[in-house]
Design a protein around this motif. Structure first.
Motif, mmCIF file in Angstrom:
data_model
loop_
_atom_site.group_PDB
_atom_site.id
_atom_site.type_symbol
_atom_site.label_atom_id
_atom_site.label_comp_id
_atom_site.label_asym_id
_atom_site.label_seq_id
_atom_site.Cartn_x
_atom_site.Cartn_y
_atom_site.Cartn_z
ATOM 1 N N LEU A 1 0.834 -1.198 0.000
ATOM 2 C CA LEU A 1 0.000 0.000 0.000
ATOM 3 C C LEU A 1 0.874 1.256 0.000
ATOM 4 N N ASP A 2 0.492 2.224 -0.795
ATOM 5 C CA ASP A 2 1.203 3.498 -0.911
ATOM 6 C C ASP A 2 0.258 4.595 -0.413
ATOM 7 N N ASP A 3 0.552 5.153 0.761
ATOM 8 C CA ASP A 3 -0.339 6.144 1.382
ATOM 9 C C ASP A 3 -0.593 7.342 0.471
ATOM 10 N N ASP A 4 0.449 7.845 -0.196
ATOM 11 C CA ASP A 4 0.260 9.001 -1.079
ATOM 12 C C ASP A 4 -0.724 8.686 -2.198
ATOM 13 N N LYS A 5 -0.577 7.527 -2.796
ATOM 14 C CA LYS A 5 -1.487 7.121 -3.876
ATOM 15 C C LYS A 5 -2.907 6.916 -3.343
ATOM 16 N N LEU A 6 -3.015 6.348 -2.151
ATOM 17 C CA LEU A 6 -4.338 6.134 -1.558
ATOM 18 C C LEU A 6 -5.028 7.460 -1.262
ATOM 19 N N TYR A 7 -4.279 8.438 -0.748
ATOM 20 C CA TYR A 7 -4.880 9.757 -0.484
ATOM 21 C C TYR A 7 -5.331 10.425 -1.779
ATOM 22 N N LYS A 8 -4.549 10.281 -2.855
ATOM 23 C CA LYS A 8 -4.953 10.843 -4.148
ATOM 24 C C LYS A 8 -6.229 10.173 -4.648
ATOM 25 N N ASN A 9 -6.317 8.866 -4.469
ATOM 26 C CA ASN A 9 -7.523 8.142 -4.868
ATOM 27 C C ASN A 9 -8.716 8.532 -4.006
ATOM 28 N N LEU A 10 -8.478 8.834 -2.746
ATOM 29 C CA LEU A 10 -9.543 9.280 -1.852
ATOM 30 C C LEU A 10 -10.067 10.648 -2.304
ATOM 31 N N GLU A 11 -9.193 11.513 -2.779
ATOM 32 C CA GLU A 11 -9.621 12.804 -3.322
ATOM 33 C C GLU A 11 -10.497 12.618 -4.559
ATOM 34 N N VAL A 12 -10.106 11.674 -5.424
ATOM 35 C CA VAL A 12 -10.907 11.382 -6.622
ATOM 36 C C VAL A 12 -12.270 10.832 -6.210
ATOM 37 N N ALA A 13 -12.279 9.964 -5.204
ATOM 38 C CA ALA A 13 -13.540 9.393 -4.725
ATOM 39 C C ALA A 13 -14.455 10.500 -4.202
ATOM 40 N N ARG A 14 -13.889 11.447 -3.474
ATOM 41 C CA ARG A 14 -14.682 12.553 -2.941
ATOM 42 C C ARG A 14 -15.338 13.338 -4.074
ATOM 43 N N LYS A 15 -14.603 13.570 -5.152
ATOM 44 C CA LYS A 15 -15.122 14.333 -6.292
ATOM 45 C C LYS A 15 -16.207 13.577 -7.046
ATOM 46 N N ASN A 16 -16.252 12.249 -6.873
ATOM 47 C CA ASN A 16 -17.198 11.426 -7.622
ATOM 48 C C ASN A 16 -18.295 10.804 -6.770
ATOM 49 N N CYS A 17 -18.338 11.142 -5.497
ATOM 50 C CA CYS A 17 -19.388 10.621 -4.607
ATOM 51 C C CYS A 17 -20.542 11.607 -4.589
ATOM 52 N N SER A 18 -21.673 11.207 -5.126
ATOM 53 C CA SER A 18 -22.830 12.110 -5.228
ATOM 54 C C SER A 18 -23.337 12.570 -3.866
ATOM 55 N N MET A 19 -23.235 11.729 -2.854
ATOM 56 C CA MET A 19 -23.730 12.103 -1.530
ATOM 57 C C MET A 19 -22.841 13.180 -0.904
ATOM 58 N N VAL A 20 -21.534 13.031 -1.010
ATOM 59 C CA VAL A 20 -20.613 14.053 -0.493
ATOM 60 C C VAL A 20 -20.832 15.360 -1.242
ATOM 61 N N ARG A 21 -20.929 15.276 -2.559
ATOM 62 C CA ARG A 21 -21.105 16.486 -3.367
ATOM 63 C C ARG A 21 -22.425 17.187 -3.053
ATOM 64 N N SER A 22 -23.432 16.432 -2.674
ATOM 65 C CA SER A 22 -24.749 17.011 -2.368
ATOM 66 C C SER A 22 -24.753 17.841 -1.093
ATOM 67 N N VAL A 23 -23.866 17.511 -0.146
ATOM 68 C CA VAL A 23 -23.889 18.209 1.141
ATOM 69 C C VAL A 23 -22.643 19.037 1.419
#
Length: 130
Positions: free
Chosen positions: A91-113
């Protein structure tokens, strides 16, 4: 969606099953629990899909949610802190955090609130050996 009134709340029948909603846990899920579950569930499922596409080998993904509410304003949800615990290999923490940022941008529930509720994310990795 069609909701049915019941004595202590409302009910909806969905393809997956029946969902009872009530301000009293004895009669159904509380609305704030469903909101937190929607945000955490959406975020985790989008994150997992991204990891799978990138062929990041994980064995387990867990999420905890800490919630801050404002009792002075109808017990409004002010902040949700999502903590992701990932078990896997190489596991690469830096890569995981970048992927978490992408997930945030693509999660409709997070974006809604996102303009009304502060959502913070953190992650913890547990490296497994083969």
């Amino acid at each position: 969606m069609h909701f049915y009134g019941k004595e202590e709340g409302i009910r909806i029948d969905l393809d997956y099953g029946q969902l009872d909603i009530s301000g009293d846990e004895a009669f159904g899920f509380r609305p704030f629990q469903l909101m937190i579950a929607s945000i955490a569930g959406c975020s985790a499922s989008v994150f997992r899909k991204i990891l799978k596409k990138q062929r990041i080998d994980i064995e387990d993904l867990q999420v905890t949610a800490d919630v801050e509410r404002n009792s002075d304003v109808a017990n409004r949800i002010e902040k949700i802190s999502l903590h992701f615990i990932i078990k896997g290999y190489h596991l690469d923490d830096d890569k995981l955090y970048k992927n978490l940022e992408v997930a945030r941008k693509n999660c409709s529930m997070v974006r809604s609130v996102e303009d009304s509720i502060t959502i913070e994310e953190s992650l913890e990795t547990i490296e497994l050996s083969r």
